[in-house]
Design a protein around this motif. Sequence first.
Motif: not given
Length: 531
Positions: A343-347, A421-429
């Motif tokens: 995994x990465x540093x944040x799992x 990290x999964x920070x999501x997206x903004x309008x597909x970005x």
Amino acid sequence: MDKMFCFQCEQTAGCTGCTGAMGVCGKSADTSMLQDKLTGAIIGLAKSTSHNPKRKETDKIIIEGLFTTITNVNFNDDTLKEMIDKVHLEKNAIAPNCNACAMPCGSTEDYDMNLLWNEDEDIRSLKSLILFGIRGMAAYAYHAMVLGYEDEEVNDFFYKALSVITYDMEVGQLLSVALEVGEKNLKCMELLDRANTESYGNPTPVKVPLTIEKGPFIVISGHDLKDLELLLQQTEGKGINIYTHGEMLPAHGYPELKKYSHLKGNFGTAWQNQQKEFDDIKGPVLFTTNCLMPVKQSYADRVFTTEVVSYPEMVHIGEDKDFTPIINKALELGGYEEDKVMTGINGGKYVMTGFGHGTILGVADKVIEGVKNKEISHFFLVGGCDGARVGRNYYTEFVKQSPKDSIILTLACGKYRFNDLDLGDINGLPRIMDMGQCNDAYGAIKVAIALAQAFECEVNDLPLSMILSWYEQKAVCILLTLLYLGIKNIYLGPTLPAFISPNILNYLVENYNISPISTPDKDLEKIMTNK
């Protein structure tokens, strides 16, 4: 000084300089002094061309020699001595009577680096800035040269900058040359960008797994895409999977590289974690550039080097690029018996890459619309070189605390602090976009300029902040490029360079508003309040 003195990287002892029997990077005092001797020989070679025409081979040797002196590239005294001899032979070839010449041009012998280390503080600071900057630029020029791309203006500048180290110049004159390093490095990064994209296509976004599949495998670390291509070609059909490491991760985004089905994923995290992550690794590792740390006994029999990278007693793949030894080692070790979940540093179990300037500018209309509609509040370029110093978790926390309507652009190995990290997206970005290696700072600059044009403003007026981490000399030349372009309000950490004197630091703060990082919450509040 007649002993080790080195303060070219971020981790330097006491934030002042390594002066003992061994540097913090792991190189010995003898190795450090040989690197100084090599630099002095290169300066002598460069100055000899003021009265003697250089050759194409001269350019190659100067670029290769400078690259060899970058932090974490060469720990091998024998190969350093060979490189010094190579420089001397070239000087004798183009200027056979140079050492016997009585002309007072200052080119009759190698430069004594102790003269630089004992200069006036501000002069030493600026000359070091120039020297370390061209060392970083030489790495980029070298990678482009391997792919058959060169620029005479870039090559010629190395001679000028090296000669300046020996000149009696005022602070203002040296500042001008330092900014010229930034100018020429921009041209050099543009050259390498063209070399990479014309050779391997424009990067496109890709999800890269961190799990290592069972069976034989090879890990390749560093920056050199040509080495990866050759390794992929020679391992095709042999039942050996290839995994990138460190700065090689962005290779997954290039169409002509990811077409190889046995380019499987990425091994581990940033370069400074290798001594732990490579402990008893079940496959060999190929180092192509400056990502090498002192090798531990538990994996010493499976480390291979190539190009200018060298370490005592490690097998070196020469110019013939025959990777048979490393292929045989992979088959001998056999890999893991079952898939190894890493995994990465944040799992996180995968990371994204491939958001080059072509991809981001391809959705520029969506980006511009998002800003105008106030769906995107700010852009943060959080990137640079990673390292082991305490406090680098600042970058992880900064990204975690960034506004949920902001976009994080990143590049270089500093991204491993947060790229899983999964920070999501903004309008597909996606909120985190990995633009590539450190040299892909050129792409970030290109995007910034395009956005400024779209909004009819200056780059410094954009809702864009640069939060940079530095470690070695490539970060130095990138910083000089940003200063040459007049980009201000840069946050730099985790510490300020030891080679920057107080007076020169004051100049940079007053003219470019460079700020040392403090805490994520304080810096974010300052940025968002003043936007």
